[in-house]
Design a protein around this motif. Structure first.
Motif, short mmCIF file in Angstrom:
data_model
loop_
_atom_site.label_atom_id
_atom_site.label_comp_id
_atom_site.label_asym_id
_atom_site.label_seq_id
_atom_site.Cartn_x
_atom_site.Cartn_y
_atom_site.Cartn_z
N GLY A 1 -5.83 3.71 -2.78
CA GLY A 1 -6.08 2.98 -1.59
C GLY A 1 -6.80 1.91 -1.73
N TRP A 2 -6.59 0.67 -0.96
CA TRP A 2 -7.60 -0.32 -1.18
C TRP A 2 -8.65 -0.22 0.06
N TYR A 3 -10.00 -0.45 -0.53
CA TYR A 3 -11.06 -0.31 0.35
C TYR A 3 -12.03 -1.31 -0.07
N HIS B 1 8.11 0.04 -12.97
CA HIS B 1 7.12 1.07 -12.36
C HIS B 1 7.11 1.18 -10.82
N ASP B 2 6.76 2.32 -10.07
CA ASP B 2 6.64 2.23 -8.89
C ASP B 2 5.22 1.72 -8.66
N PRO B 3 4.87 1.45 -7.28
CA PRO B 3 3.77 0.90 -6.77
C PRO B 3 2.65 2.17 -6.66
N GLU B 4 1.25 2.09 -6.81
CA GLU B 4 0.56 3.14 -6.75
C GLU B 4 -0.19 2.74 -5.50
N CYS B 5 -0.04 1.91 -4.63
CA CYS B 5 -0.91 1.54 -3.23
C CYS B 5 0.08 1.07 -2.28
N CYS B 6 0.06 1.54 -1.15
CA CYS B 6 0.70 0.72 0.03
C CYS B 6 -0.42 0.73 1.00
N ARG C 1 -12.35 -2.57 -3.84
CA ARG C 1 -11.91 -1.40 -4.94
C ARG C 1 -10.89 -0.49 -4.48
N TYR C 2 -10.29 0.18 -5.29
CA TYR C 2 -9.42 1.19 -5.13
C TYR C 2 -9.80 2.45 -5.24
N VAL C 3 -9.61 3.47 -4.07
CA VAL C 3 -10.35 4.70 -3.95
C VAL C 3 -9.06 5.76 -3.90
N GLU C 4 -9.37 6.94 -4.24
CA GLU C 4 -8.44 8.14 -4.08
C GLU C 4 -8.37 8.74 -2.97
#
Ligand code: MD6
Ligand code: FE
Length: 208
Positions: A62-64, A103-108, A72-75
């Motif tokens: 997730g973008w945060y 490839h599929d996206p990792e973040c929505c 940054r991106y966090v889990e």
């Protein structure tokens, strides 16, 4: 006289890609998501000012942003501490249809705009996979989207995004500056409580 900027290579707008039933289905899936991962107001890195857009995420990352840690991106959800919910199947299907990326996206990222919320001019550049496009889906109220070039301060143009529109920033447009000047409150009844939801799908890491 102002001269409109030419649309950059890699910019694609699919107007009305989602019909009304598809918009409703996706909006319902987003409501479920919001119940499990509540929206919050991220804060700007230096000033610590809260963004007017409320956000949450789906996907592995997730973008945060906050004052201390920056963009940054966090889990995990910053408030619940839980992993983000899965990306809605209908959003994944849109990515597979238009991204042209194997490839599929990792973040929505889910952006929720009520009334006077807006988003300043920015580039999406917190991802390692800059070869993958960013795909965005608009739901609810119309929005005035501003698109510029790859340098700050260049010519920009304004485009209206409506519910069901899908926008792709890839190729030369991947690092184009863009933002939301404002929404047109009350222009749609799709979103419970009114407003606009934008889903931004991104590949974050390089697949190996
Ligand atoms: C919005 N969209 O439409 C904000 N970013 O609410 C974005 O920031 C965006 O629409 C990258 C690609 C497409 C987008
Ligand atoms: Fe963006």
């Amino acid at each position: 006289m102002t001269v409109a900027a030419a649309l950059p290579e890699g910019f694609r707008l699919y107007s009305g890609l989602l019909d009304r039933p598809a918009q409703q289905g996706l909006a319902n899936a987003v409501q479920d998501l919001l119940a499990r991962a509540p929206v919050y107001h991220a804060t700007m890195p230096k000033s610590g000012r809260p963004m007017s857009v409320a956000m949450t995420n789906a996907g592995r990352l997730g973008w945060y942003s906050d004052r201390a840690g920056g963009y940054r991106y966090v889990e995990r959800h910053p408030q619940t501490g839980r992993p983000w919910p899965a990306i809605p199947a209908a959003a994944l299907a849109v990515w597979r249809q238009v991204a042209g990326y194997p490839h599929d996206p990792e973040c929505c990222l889910v952006n929720l705009y009520r009334d006077a919320a807006k988003m300043g001019l920015h580039q999406d550049r917190d991802e390692a996979a800059l070869d993958a496009p960013v795909v965005s889906i608009s739901l609810g109220d119309d929005a005035l989207f501003r698109l510029g070039g790859t340098s700050r301060g260049g010519a920009t143009r304004s485009l209206k995004l409506a519910s069901g529109d899908v926008l792709v920033l890839g190729g030369a447009a991947r690092l184009a500056y863009h933002g939301i000047d404002r929404i047109l409150p009350g222009s749609s009844r799709l979103i419970a409580g009114g407003g606009r939801i934008n889903l931004t799908l991104r590949r974050v890491t390089q697949p190996h």
